[in-house]
Design an enzyme around this catalytic site. Structure first.
Site, PDB file in Angstrom:
ATOM      1  N   SER A  31       0.845  -1.191   0.000  1.00  0.00           N
ATOM      2  CA  SER A  31       0.000   0.000   0.000  1.00  0.00           C
ATOM      3  C   SER A  31       0.880   1.240   0.000  1.00  0.00           C
ATOM      4  CB  SER A  31      -0.876   0.019   1.256  1.00  0.00           C
ATOM      5  OG  SER A  31      -0.079   0.221   2.413  1.00  0.00           O
ATOM      6  N   ASP A  32       0.287   2.343  -0.383  1.00  0.00           N
ATOM      7  CA  ASP A  32       0.947   3.620  -0.172  1.00  0.00           C
ATOM      8  C   ASP A  32       0.912   3.861   1.341  1.00  0.00           C
ATOM      9  OD1 ASP A  32       2.203   6.008  -0.674  1.00  0.00           O
ATOM     10  OD2 ASP A  32       0.421   7.039  -1.389  1.00  0.00           O
ATOM     11  N   CYS A  33       1.833   4.649   1.824  1.00  0.00           N
ATOM     12  CA  CYS A  33       1.883   4.899   3.265  1.00  0.00           C
ATOM     13  C   CYS A  33       0.579   5.547   3.728  1.00  0.00           C
ATOM     14  CB  CYS A  33       3.091   5.760   3.614  1.00  0.00           C
ATOM     15  SG  CYS A  33       4.632   4.870   3.338  1.00  0.00           S
TER      16      CYS A  33
END
Length: 180
Positions: free
Chosen positions: A20-22
């Site tokens: 995932s993106d942060c």
């Protein structure tokens, strides 16, 4: 799981891990209110096909999701297999692996190959194709048409000139993209 499983893994044959993106996993619960509880968010992101959480949200709430029966060990194992396949390919578990002197497949690529004319040109082409310019001919954006200049401010306003960022060192190829 349509995009991550059906498209990426099944149709395209992607055989790595998906991260995932942060903050994205946490946003499923906190910002987007897609689920009612953090544990339900863990369930939906893992079932969607996300293998790695960039932050700590899944780690913080995964055990509770397991305890509540929202996820099971088989799903956790699926996600871990994707991660460890990549780590094995990178040589992280070879008996000769020395963290102070990495020698995995990516470490054997010399820097002059990374910054070769062909790779710099390919990188620039990617940048050009992904750039977005806004045309405001129907006043969709909340800007006055009389503006001559727009101020871009904040911690990432001049990120292209940063010496190091979220994406790594800012200038590994010796000013290959002046003015960008």
């Amino acid at each position: 799981d349509w995009l991550l499983q059906t498209v990426a893994r099944d149709a395209w044959g992607f055989d790595g891990y998906i991260t995932s993106d942060c903050d994205a996993d946490q946003n499923v619960y906190d910002s987007h209110h897609y689920t009612d509880t953090p544990e339900e968010a863990v369930k939906v992101v893992l079932e969607a096909g996300t293998d790695i959480d960039c932050q700590s949200f899944v780690g913080d709430h995964g055990q509770a999701a397991l305890d509540q029966g929202l996820i099971d060990e088989a799903l956790i194992d699926e996600r871990l297999v994707n991660l460890f396949k990549v780590r094995l390919r990178l040589g992280h578990f070879d008996l000769s692996f020395d963290p102070s002197n990495p020698s995995g497949p990516l470490d054997t690529i010399p820097s002059d190959a990374v910054c070769s004319d062909a790779h710099v040109a390919s990188s620039l082409e990617g940048l050009i194709q992904s750039a977005t310019l806004y045309k405001n001919d129907k006043a969709t954006l909340p800007l006055k048409t009389s503006l001559a200049n727009v101020l871009v401010t904040g911690p990432t306003a001049n990120i292209s000139q940063a010496t190091s960022s979220y994406y790594g060192p800012g200038d590994v190829c010796g000013n290959a993209f002046p003015g960008v």
